[in-house]
Design an enzyme around this catalytic site. Structure first.
Site, short mmCIF file in Angstrom:
data_model
loop_
_atom_site.label_atom_id
_atom_site.label_comp_id
_atom_site.label_asym_id
_atom_site.label_seq_id
_atom_site.Cartn_x
_atom_site.Cartn_y
_atom_site.Cartn_z
N ASP A 46 -1.46 -2.09 2.88
CA ASP A 46 -0.20 -2.03 3.64
C ASP A 46 -0.49 -1.64 5.09
OD1 ASP A 46 2.95 -1.61 3.44
OD2 ASP A 46 2.13 0.03 4.65
N TYR A 51 1.42 0.38 13.47
CA TYR A 51 0.30 1.27 13.16
C TYR A 51 -0.88 1.04 14.11
CZ TYR A 51 2.74 1.78 8.63
OH TYR A 51 3.66 1.99 7.65
N LYS A 76 4.38 -5.34 8.84
CA LYS A 76 5.80 -5.10 9.15
C LYS A 76 6.03 -5.29 10.63
CE LYS A 76 5.23 -1.14 6.06
NZ LYS A 76 3.89 -0.65 6.46
N HIS A 109 10.61 -3.56 9.49
CA HIS A 109 10.15 -2.18 9.30
C HIS A 109 11.31 -1.19 9.15
CE1 HIS A 109 6.37 0.38 10.37
NE2 HIS A 109 7.13 1.02 9.52
N LEU A 191 3.11 10.28 -2.29
CA LEU A 191 2.58 11.60 -2.67
C LEU A 191 3.29 12.71 -1.91
CD1 LEU A 191 -1.21 10.64 -2.60
CD2 LEU A 191 0.17 11.10 -4.66
N ILE A 230 2.04 3.02 -2.47
CA ILE A 230 0.95 2.75 -1.51
C ILE A 230 0.42 4.07 -0.93
CG2 ILE A 230 1.51 0.38 -0.88
CD1 ILE A 230 3.22 1.52 1.46
N LYS A 232 -1.83 6.74 0.82
CA LYS A 232 -2.83 6.62 1.88
C LYS A 232 -3.93 7.66 1.69
CE LYS A 232 -4.75 8.39 5.66
NZ LYS A 232 -5.11 9.80 5.95
N ARG A 238 -10.64 10.29 -3.57
CA ARG A 238 -9.18 10.22 -3.77
C ARG A 238 -8.72 8.78 -4.01
NH1 ARG A 238 -6.70 14.46 0.69
NH2 ARG A 238 -7.12 16.33 -0.53
N ASN A 242 -6.57 7.99 -7.18
CA ASN A 242 -5.21 7.45 -7.05
C ASN A 242 -5.01 6.16 -7.84
OD1 ASN A 242 -4.69 9.62 -5.43
ND2 ASN A 242 -4.70 8.49 -3.50
N1 LIG Z 1 7.81 1.65 5.88
C1 LIG Z 1 7.75 2.80 6.49
O1 LIG Z 1 8.62 3.15 7.32
C2 LIG Z 1 6.60 3.73 6.20
C3 LIG Z 1 6.66 5.07 6.60
C4 LIG Z 1 5.59 5.92 6.30
C5 LIG Z 1 4.49 5.41 5.60
N2 LIG Z 1 4.43 4.08 5.25
C6 LIG Z 1 3.25 3.54 4.53
O2 LIG Z 1 3.07 4.28 3.35
C7 LIG Z 1 1.74 4.78 3.30
C8 LIG Z 1 1.68 6.06 2.52
O3 LIG Z 1 2.57 7.01 3.02
P1 LIG Z 1 2.08 8.34 3.77
O4 LIG Z 1 0.74 8.13 4.37
O5 LIG Z 1 3.21 8.76 4.66
O6 LIG Z 1 2.03 9.45 2.64
P2 LIG Z 1 1.29 9.66 1.23
O7 LIG Z 1 0.48 8.47 0.87
O8 LIG Z 1 2.32 10.16 0.30
O9 LIG Z 1 0.37 10.89 1.55
C9 LIG Z 1 -0.78 10.79 2.32
C10 LIG Z 1 -1.40 12.19 2.36
O10 LIG Z 1 -1.80 12.54 1.03
C11 LIG Z 1 -3.18 12.89 1.02
N3 LIG Z 1 -3.73 12.39 -0.26
C12 LIG Z 1 -3.96 11.12 -0.64
N4 LIG Z 1 -4.43 11.07 -1.89
C13 LIG Z 1 -4.48 12.36 -2.32
C14 LIG Z 1 -4.88 12.96 -3.54
N5 LIG Z 1 -5.30 12.23 -4.57
N6 LIG Z 1 -4.79 14.31 -3.64
C15 LIG Z 1 -4.36 15.07 -2.61
N7 LIG Z 1 -3.96 14.54 -1.43
C16 LIG Z 1 -4.03 13.20 -1.29
C17 LIG Z 1 -3.77 12.20 2.22
O11 LIG Z 1 -4.85 12.96 2.70
P3 LIG Z 1 -6.27 12.27 3.07
O12 LIG Z 1 -5.97 11.07 3.89
O13 LIG Z 1 -6.97 13.36 3.84
O14 LIG Z 1 -6.93 11.96 1.78
C18 LIG Z 1 -2.62 12.22 3.22
O15 LIG Z 1 -2.58 13.47 3.89
C19 LIG Z 1 1.36 4.90 4.78
O16 LIG Z 1 -0.02 5.06 4.96
C20 LIG Z 1 1.93 3.62 5.31
O17 LIG Z 1 1.07 2.53 4.99
C21 LIG Z 1 5.48 3.25 5.51
#
Ligand SMILES: NC(=O)c1ccc[n+]([C@@H]2O[C@H](COP(=O)([O-])OP(=O)(O)OC[C@H]3O[C@@H](n4cnc5c(N)ncnc54)[C@H](OP(=O)(O)O)[C@@H]3O)[C@@H](O)[C@H]2O)c1
Length: 276
Positions: A46, A51, A76, A109, A191, A230, A232, A238, A242
């Site tokens: 994604d 980004y 997006k 987006h 997460l 998805i 990150k 990890r 995941n």
């Molecule tokens: N459409 C939209 O408006 C929108 C908005 C926000 C995000 N997104 C997309 O969604 C993706 C994911 O969302 P997000 O990055 O906001 O949040 P997320 O995936 O919920 O959380 C990412 C955080 O969790 C940590 N993490 C990952 N796997 C882990 C595990 N197994 N145990 C403990 N911690 C873990 C990561 O740390 P480390 O990286 O240090 O491992 C990072 O700090 C984004 O990367 C992006 O592609 C879309």
């Protein structure tokens, strides 16, 4: 190696149920992350124009050793491309940066309802789908009211609505609305992003029953309810963790306990006022 199950979209294409989130990785970090993720079994990535890492995602795709057609790539287009016809150049720019001939999924987006241009943007997305440069088209951060406008003023029902979903922001109303209209809900920040979600004692207690981590319990919660997620990370351990959520099942007692994490209807972003 685990491959995530595929979920069929309303246009007949299939999306891997777990993908790699890439924000806020830069071009160089994301290229390495994509190669690493693919080696663990990820087939879904994604990204977004906003980004600033589409080039790196493309480099990772070319370096990963798996054929393009086995990968599912989402990008997006943000507010810069709202308005009639603007997404045409938007998609061309993304394809050029990615070095791809098509993307699997293109999302609006954010709805940015105050600008009131998401309907004309969607009509342009319909044209882009017909052009073959994108297979599936969808939206992100759309509420039921925004989708209702698309249903009444345009012809194609979005294949996917990518919204913020986790046990603390379960968005049950939006999810069932999507489901009623054959739209797959894709969970971003699955997460809990930078929140404290993964430290909740209930997650380690449930995980203890299955030999799983809090993150795996949360991702199992998503996939067991038919959501695409998805998460990150650029951390290889990890990434593996995941993806390793397809060999256990949460029982009803677990699901009831996870409901206690619900932060209520006002938790999470409000896309009537937020977005870019
Ligand atoms: N459409 C939209 O408006 C929108 C908005 C926000 C995000 N997104 C997309 O969604 C993706 C994911 O969302 P997000 O990055 O906001 O949040 P997320 O995936 O919920 O959380 C990412 C955080 O969790 C940590 N993490 C990952 N796997 C882990 C595990 N197994 N145990 C403990 N911690 C873990 C990561 O740390 P480390 O990286 O240090 O491992 C990072 O700090 C984004 O990367 C992006 O592609 C879309």
């Amino acid at each position: 190696m685990t491959l995530a199950p595929l979920i069929e979209l309303n246009d007949g294409f299939k999306i891997p149920q777990l993908g790699l989130g890439t924000w806020p990785l830069n071009d160089s970090e994301v290229a390495d992350a994509v190669v690493e993720a693919v080696s663990h079994g990820y087939r879904h990535v994604d990204t977004a124009k906003k980004y600033g890492n589409e080039k790196g995602v493309g480099n990772g795709i070319r370096a990963c050793g798996v054929a393009r057609e086995e990968l599912f790539i989402t990008t997006k287009l943000d507010g810069e491309f709202h308005g009639s016809g603007k997404a045409i150049a938007g998609l061309d720019g993304s394809l050029e940066r990615l070095g791809l001939e098509y993307v699997d999924l293109l999302l609006i987006h954010w709805p940015l309802p105050r600008r009131d241009e998401f309907v004309s943007t969607w009509k342009t997305f319909e044209e882009l789908q017909a052009s073959g440069k994108v297979r599936s088209i969808g939206v992100s951060n759309f509420k039921p009211a925004h989708l209702d406008r698309l249903f009444s003023e345009t012809s194609v029902v979005p294949a996917v609505n990518q919204i913020q979903v986790s046990p603390s922001i379960p968005r049950s109303v939006a999810r069932s609305f999507n489901e009623q209209h054959s739209i797959v809900t894709e969970s971003y920040s699955p997460l809990g992003a930078s929140s404290d979600l993964l430290n909740a004692p209930v997650l380690s207690s449930i995980g203890g029953k299955y030999g799983k981590t809090p993150g795996q319990v949360v991702l199992r919660w998503h996939v067991q309810q038919g959501l695409v997620a998805i998460p990150k990370t650029a951390n290889p351990q990890r990434m593996q963790e995941n993806l390793d959520v397809f060999d256990f099942e949460l029982d009803q007692d677990d699901l009831t306990k996870l409901q206690t994490l619900d932060g209520g209807p006002d938790a999470g972003v409000d896309s009537d006022v937020q977005g870019h």
